[in-house]
Write an enzyme that holds these catalytic residues in place. Structure first.
Site, PDB file in Angstrom:
ATOM      1  N   TYR A 292      14.999  15.384  10.677  1.00 57.60           N
ATOM      2  CA  TYR A 292      13.723  15.145   9.985  1.00 57.60           C
ATOM      3  C   TYR A 292      13.816  15.589   8.521  1.00 57.60           C
ATOM      4  O   TYR A 292      14.030  16.762   8.224  1.00 57.60           O
ATOM      5  CB  TYR A 292      12.595  15.891  10.695  1.00 57.60           C
ATOM      6  N   TYR A 342       9.387   6.320   5.216  1.00 54.40           N
ATOM      7  CA  TYR A 342       8.818   7.414   6.006  1.00 54.40           C
ATOM      8  C   TYR A 342       7.870   6.836   7.045  1.00 54.40           C
ATOM      9  O   TYR A 342       6.760   6.429   6.724  1.00 54.40           O
ATOM     10  CB  TYR A 342       8.085   8.362   5.053  1.00 54.40           C
TER      11      TYR A 342
END
Lengths: 392, 135
Positions: A292, A342
């Site tokens: 992440y 994203y």
């Protein structure tokens, strides 16, 4: 406890991801998140060789912005889902959603679940700290009065703590941005494909010191969807199955005393042994990792906490080139949130699937059999989650 | 510092007495009646012994700098740029990390000693900022 562990081992490789789907990524989709969700779901079902008539479960995570399963179901003519999940939360729960879908399938509650995230993070609901209403949470009162409200600030704060304690440097953060941009250059889906240098990174304008522009991920409009079903059923579908070998949930840091309070250690450190144990694997078995990367720093701390390098050495590990394509542990091969786009965690899982199916094109890690994909490691919202996926 | 945007935040039912105390320039912690553990921010249960009994205790507003940022863009309306937000580990509750405003002309130094300053705000509770012990 032994019972729980035994049941987790039974969960290993029982379920699979049988399809992935995307919308294009951009700065202004021009459509609703409901439309984005439906498009990504239809693409994922088509990838798997399925239709909405095969779907009996729907799941998403969101912070008030994505389309709810209760809306997406009727919109696609899925009127009687046997299971659904509308998970509040940010990136830290992104992998938990897929994990919970896999549990639902393994338990026989549903047979085919679509997990999705639709986001107009640039044109509608920006998370970068401008024009966004603050979340309703008791913790906000200890942050907002000081103008401390946005993720770039919060992660910059943790990044500086790591710099102070371990000597991590701007060049280490920069190397992550440079490496991931090189990966994105090989990814037709990626928003940012022009290669950059360390000098470009260092010349970027300040956002919140120690973060510069290229430390921050791209606020993106787009959607991504995944089809989760049983391993058995996945073997009969269009694409090679990717097995869910392990799924784990964990805690994190908060302002509340009484919990973890070393800002340089994330919840991933406690979660990792459970995750690897469930898969029967260790860090050395991971061929490719999607970590992440809301900000560059989160990659460094996860490389440490998931056991790829000793604590405090994430910066030098990245600087060594270890995480580049061709290195021992390619990381964020799609370019990550920094350069692909994203989609709040889901595009990491989709890229892991692509690598394990061997269809990642120019950025393919040769012979990739095991992938780690991780959620936000438990800063800000004290929760995290992660998956180990394996080629079926 | 500037005033925060109206309505952006407010005390909750657990924290209102804490903010009342900052208004009297008191840095208070909750002390568990059962096991003696100090806690911050305010809430009903002790995370160590999981009991509800507690009392307020005035503490020295002192701590160490754990980290800081320098805002180089306006993340919220009404705040100056550039500006420092500091994260402090209070002596009284060393497993708590509190963000706060920074009250010095220079940037913080990692690990340096700081003391609390009380910052009145128009139409709102008094905030807790931090200044270096050695200026």
């Amino acid at each position: 406890m032994a019972f729980v562990v035994k049941r987790l081992l039974e969960f290993r490789d029982r379920t699979a991801i049988a399809g992935v789907g995307y919308t294009p990524f951009g700065k202004d989709s021009g459509v609703s998140t409901l439309t984005l969700a439906c498009r990504a779901i239809m693409a994922a079902l088509d990838d798997a060789g399925l239709t909405p008539d095969d779907v009996d479960g729907l799941a998403t995570h969101r912070v008030g912005d994505s389309a709810a399963p209760s809306l997406v179901g009727p919109a696609l003519g899925i009127h009687d889902p046997h299971w659904h999940l509308d998970q509040f939360g940010g990136g830290s729960v992104s992998h938990a959603v897929v994990a919970q879908a896999a549990l639902a399938v393994a338990a026989g509650v549903a047979e085919t679940v679509v997990c999705y995230r639709a986001i107009n993070a640039r044109s509608e609901f920006r998370m970068g700290g401008t024009g966004r209403a603050l979340p309703v949470s008791p913790e906000v009162q200890y942050q907002a009065p000081y103008g401390y409200v946005a993720p770039p600030q919060q992660f910059a704060m943790y990044a500086r703590a790591h710099m102070l304690k371990y000597g991590t440097r701007a060049e280490h953060f920069g190397q992550i941005a440079v490496t991931q941009r090189a990966n994105a250059a090989k990814n037709p889906r990626a928003l940012m494909r022009t290669p950059i240098t360390l000098d470009d990174y260092l010349a970027g304008r300040w956002i919140a010191e120690p973060f510069r522009l290229l430390d921050c991920c791209l606020e993106t409009d787009g959607a991504c969807a995944l089809v989760v079903t049983s391993a058995e059923r996945a073997r009969d579908l269009r694409r090679p199955p990717v097995l869910v070998s392990a799924a784990a949930w964990g805690g994190g840091q908060s302002h509340l005393s009484g919990g973890p309070s070393d800002p340089t250690v994330t919840a991933a450190a406690a979660l990792a042994p459970r995750l690897y144990g469930q898969a029967g694997l260790g860090p050395a078995d991971v061929d490719v990792a999607q970590l992440y990367d809301c900000f560059t720093y989160s990659v460094i701390v996860q490389l440490e906490d998931y056991g790829f390098c000793p604590k405090g050495e994430g910066g030098p590990y990245v600087a060594s080139g270890a995480t580049a394509l061709g290195g021992p542990l390619p990381v964020n091969t799609h370019g990550g949130f920094l350069s692909e786009g994203y989609v709040h965690g889901v595009n990491h899982i989709a890229e892991a699937v692509s690598q394990l199916r061997g269809d990642a094109g120019d950025r393919q890690v040769p012979g990739a059999e095991v992938a780690l994909s991780t959620a936000q490691p438990g800063y800000v919202l004290p929760a995290t989650s992660a998956l180990i996926l394996r080629r079926g | 510092m500037s005033d925060p945007p109206a309505g952006a935040w407010r005390p909750d039912r657990d924290s209102a007495p804490w903010w009342e105390r900052t208004g009297r320039e008191e840095f208070a912690v909750q002390r568990c009646d059962s096991c003696g553990t100090a806690r911050l921010p305010a809430r009903a249960f002790c995370p160590a012994c999981r009991t509800e009994g507690w009392h307020w205790e005035a503490a020295e507003p002192a701590g160490t700098v754990e980290s800081w940022i320098v805002n180089r863009r306006a993340f919220a309306p009404g705040f100056a740029v550039p500006s420092v937000v500091v994260m402090v580990r209070p002596d009284a509750v060393p497993d708590c990390l509190l963000p706060g405003s920074w009250h010095a002309a220079r940037e913080p130094v990692g690990g340096e000693r700081v003391r609390g300053v009380f910052v009145p705000v128009r139409d709102g509770p008094t905030l807790v900022g931090w200044e270096p012990v050695v200026r």
